[in-house]
Design a protein around this motif. Structure first.
Motif, PDB file in Angstrom:
ATOM      1  N   PHE A 134      -8.099  -4.424  -2.714  1.00 13.93           N
ATOM      2  CA  PHE A 134      -7.372  -3.137  -2.197  1.00 13.93           C
ATOM      3  C   PHE A 134      -6.047  -2.610  -3.126  1.00 13.93           C
ATOM      4  N   LEU A 135      -5.477  -3.761  -4.052  1.00 20.81           N
ATOM      5  CA  LEU A 135      -4.459  -3.145  -4.722  1.00 20.81           C
ATOM      6  C   LEU A 135      -5.150  -2.572  -6.064  1.00 20.81           C
ATOM      7  N   ARG A 136      -6.186  -3.164  -6.411  1.00 19.31           N
ATOM      8  CA  ARG A 136      -6.702  -2.304  -7.538  1.00 19.31           C
ATOM      9  C   ARG A 136      -6.970  -0.648  -7.255  1.00 19.31           C
ATOM     10  N   VAL A 137      -7.571  -0.526  -5.968  1.00 20.94           N
ATOM     11  CA  VAL A 137      -8.101   0.708  -5.719  1.00 20.94           C
ATOM     12  C   VAL A 137      -6.895   1.441  -5.386  1.00 20.94           C
ATOM     13  N   ARG A 138      -5.871   0.925  -4.735  1.00 18.97           N
ATOM     14  CA  ARG A 138      -4.635   1.747  -4.349  1.00 18.97           C
ATOM     15  C   ARG A 138      -3.816   2.322  -5.677  1.00 18.97           C
ATOM     16  N   GLY A 139      -3.883   1.483  -6.858  1.00 20.32           N
ATOM     17  CA  GLY A 139      -3.354   1.672  -7.813  1.00 20.32           C
ATOM     18  C   GLY A 139      -3.742   2.848  -8.659  1.00 20.32           C
ATOM     19  N   ALA A 178     -13.143   3.307   0.084  1.00 20.39           N
ATOM     20  CA  ALA A 178     -13.692   2.460   0.635  1.00 20.39           C
ATOM     21  C   ALA A 178     -14.664   1.514  -0.100  1.00 20.39           C
ATOM     22  N   ARG A 179     -15.535   2.348  -0.576  1.00 19.16           N
ATOM     23  CA  ARG A 179     -16.649   1.821  -1.637  1.00 19.16           C
ATOM     24  C   ARG A 179     -16.289   1.103  -2.734  1.00 19.16           C
ATOM     25  N   GLU A 180     -15.179   1.699  -3.327  1.00 17.41           N
ATOM     26  CA  GLU A 180     -14.610   0.988  -4.353  1.00 17.41           C
ATOM     27  C   GLU A 180     -14.112  -0.220  -4.083  1.00 17.41           C
ATOM     28  N   LEU A 232      -2.587  -3.338   7.017  1.00 18.55           N
ATOM     29  CA  LEU A 232      -2.281  -4.901   6.868  1.00 18.55           C
ATOM     30  C   LEU A 232      -1.706  -5.232   5.716  1.00 18.55           C
ATOM     31  N   GLU A 233      -1.767  -4.335   4.743  1.00 20.51           N
ATOM     32  CA  GLU A 233      -0.944  -4.773   3.197  1.00 20.51           C
ATOM     33  C   GLU A 233       0.415  -4.342   3.607  1.00 20.51           C
ATOM     34  N   ASP A 234       0.704  -3.122   3.987  1.00 22.94           N
ATOM     35  CA  ASP A 234       1.744  -2.593   4.346  1.00 22.94           C
ATOM     36  C   ASP A 234       2.608  -3.273   5.402  1.00 22.94           C
ATOM     37  N   GLY A 235       2.047  -3.864   6.545  1.00 24.19           N
ATOM     38  CA  GLY A 235       2.789  -4.396   7.769  1.00 24.19           C
ATOM     39  C   GLY A 235       2.523  -5.920   7.966  1.00 24.19           C
ATOM     40  N   GLY A 236       1.734  -6.577   7.254  1.00 24.15           N
ATOM     41  CA  GLY A 236       1.466  -7.854   7.422  1.00 24.15           C
ATOM     42  C   GLY A 236       0.634  -8.244   8.461  1.00 24.15           C
ATOM     43  N   LEU A 277      -4.084 -13.100  15.006  1.00 24.31           N
ATOM     44  CA  LEU A 277      -3.420 -12.411  14.288  1.00 24.31           C
ATOM     45  C   LEU A 277      -4.486 -12.087  13.029  1.00 24.31           C
ATOM     46  N   ILE A 278      -4.455 -10.653  12.741  1.00 15.41           N
ATOM     47  CA  ILE A 278      -5.503 -10.226  11.611  1.00 15.41           C
ATOM     48  C   ILE A 278      -4.631 -10.164  10.378  1.00 15.41           C
ATOM     49  N   ARG A 279      -5.096 -10.829   9.279  1.00 19.06           N
ATOM     50  CA  ARG A 279      -4.302 -10.962   8.118  1.00 19.06           C
ATOM     51  C   ARG A 279      -5.122 -10.487   6.878  1.00 19.06           C
ATOM     52  N   ILE A 280      -5.022  -9.815   5.797  1.00 13.60           N
ATOM     53  CA  ILE A 280      -5.581  -9.300   4.633  1.00 13.60           C
ATOM     54  C   ILE A 280      -5.549 -10.680   3.830  1.00 13.60           C
ATOM     55  N   THR A 281      -6.832 -10.961   3.306  1.00 13.69           N
ATOM     56  CA  THR A 281      -6.774 -12.214   2.422  1.00 13.69           C
ATOM     57  C   THR A 281      -6.812 -11.900   0.949  1.00 13.69           C
ATOM     58  N   ASP A 282      -6.730 -12.858   0.242  1.00 17.39           N
ATOM     59  CA  ASP A 282      -6.345 -12.696  -0.995  1.00 17.39           C
ATOM     60  C   ASP A 282      -7.159 -11.662  -1.816  1.00 17.39           C
ATOM     61  N   GLU A 283      -8.651 -12.109  -1.565  1.00 18.91           N
ATOM     62  CA  GLU A 283      -9.438 -11.317  -2.165  1.00 18.91           C
ATOM     63  C   GLU A 283      -9.403  -9.759  -1.670  1.00 18.91           C
ATOM     64  N   GLY A 284      -9.215  -9.654  -0.463  1.00 11.61           N
ATOM     65  CA  GLY A 284      -8.921  -8.346  -0.106  1.00 11.61           C
ATOM     66  C   GLY A 284      -7.807  -7.610  -0.321  1.00 11.61           C
ATOM     67  N   ARG A 285      -6.918  -8.275  -0.735  1.00  8.19           N
ATOM     68  CA  ARG A 285      -5.429  -7.834  -1.344  1.00  8.19           C
ATOM     69  C   ARG A 285      -5.822  -7.401  -2.612  1.00  8.19           C
ATOM     70  N   SER A 286      -6.522  -8.282  -3.323  1.00  6.48           N
ATOM     71  CA  SER A 286      -6.398  -8.122  -4.558  1.00  6.48           C
ATOM     72  C   SER A 286      -7.464  -6.688  -5.121  1.00  6.48           C
TER      73      SER A 286
END
Length: 164
Positions: free
Chosen positions: A125-130, A48-50, A66-70, A114-123
């Motif tokens: 999140f995906l960096r940390v998930r990777g 989370a801190r990352e 949100l990333e997995d389910g939209g 509806l709650i949606r992940i933003t482009d910034e949030g996705r970017s």
């Protein structure tokens, strides 16, 4: 002390070491899950801190969902995670203030959002998930791929059972 159903008085509780194999299996499961969950909470805090230095550890799981389910309603997210609406509202507000999620009207129900992940949030999140996935690959390098798949299957089964 346990009461002897045969009427001869009382007898001591069985020693945990002499319980049936089923009891031992459930005790082992409880022990291992406790250790796993403690480590998972610590890892969620780090991840989370990352994503963002001000992100609460519990909110990381919301980004995963949100990333997995939209896009989803807050009430659906609260139900999925087994938390109250107030808790979910607070976590979503914090994510929104950090620019990681946004709200949009639900086309199926004008009263809902509806709650949606933003482009910034996705970017972020995906960096940390990777990076997390790479840590798993390193830590489980000695495991057979079939064992990893079986562990994932069993954890999915456990989670599905918890949902029902």
């Amino acid at each position: 002390m346990a009461v002897d159903v045969h009427g001869s008085g009382t007898e001591p509780e069985p020693d945990p070491a002499t319980r049936s194999g089923v009891d031992q299996e459930f005790l082992a499961l409880e022990r291992e899950l406790a250790v796993f969950l403690r480590r998972a909470r610590a890892n969620s805090g780090e991840m989370a801190r990352e994503v963002h230095p001000e992100l609460e550890p519990a909110a990381y799981g919301l980004l995963v969902r949100l990333e997995d389910g939209g896009a989803q309603r807050a009430t659906d997210l609260a139900g999925y995670f087994g938390v109250g609406k107030a808790t979910m509202s607070r976590q979503l507000r914090a994510l929104e203030e950090l620019g990681l999620v946004s709200r949009e009207p639900d086309p199926a129900d004008g009263r809902a959002w509806l709650i949606r992940i933003t482009d910034e949030g996705r970017s972020r999140f995906l960096r940390v998930r990777g990076a997390r996935r790479e840590r798993y690959v390193r830590k489980l390098a000695g495991w057979d791929r079939a064992e990893i798949a079986e562990l994932a299957r069993l954890l999915h089964q456990l989670n599905a059972t918890a949902e029902s």
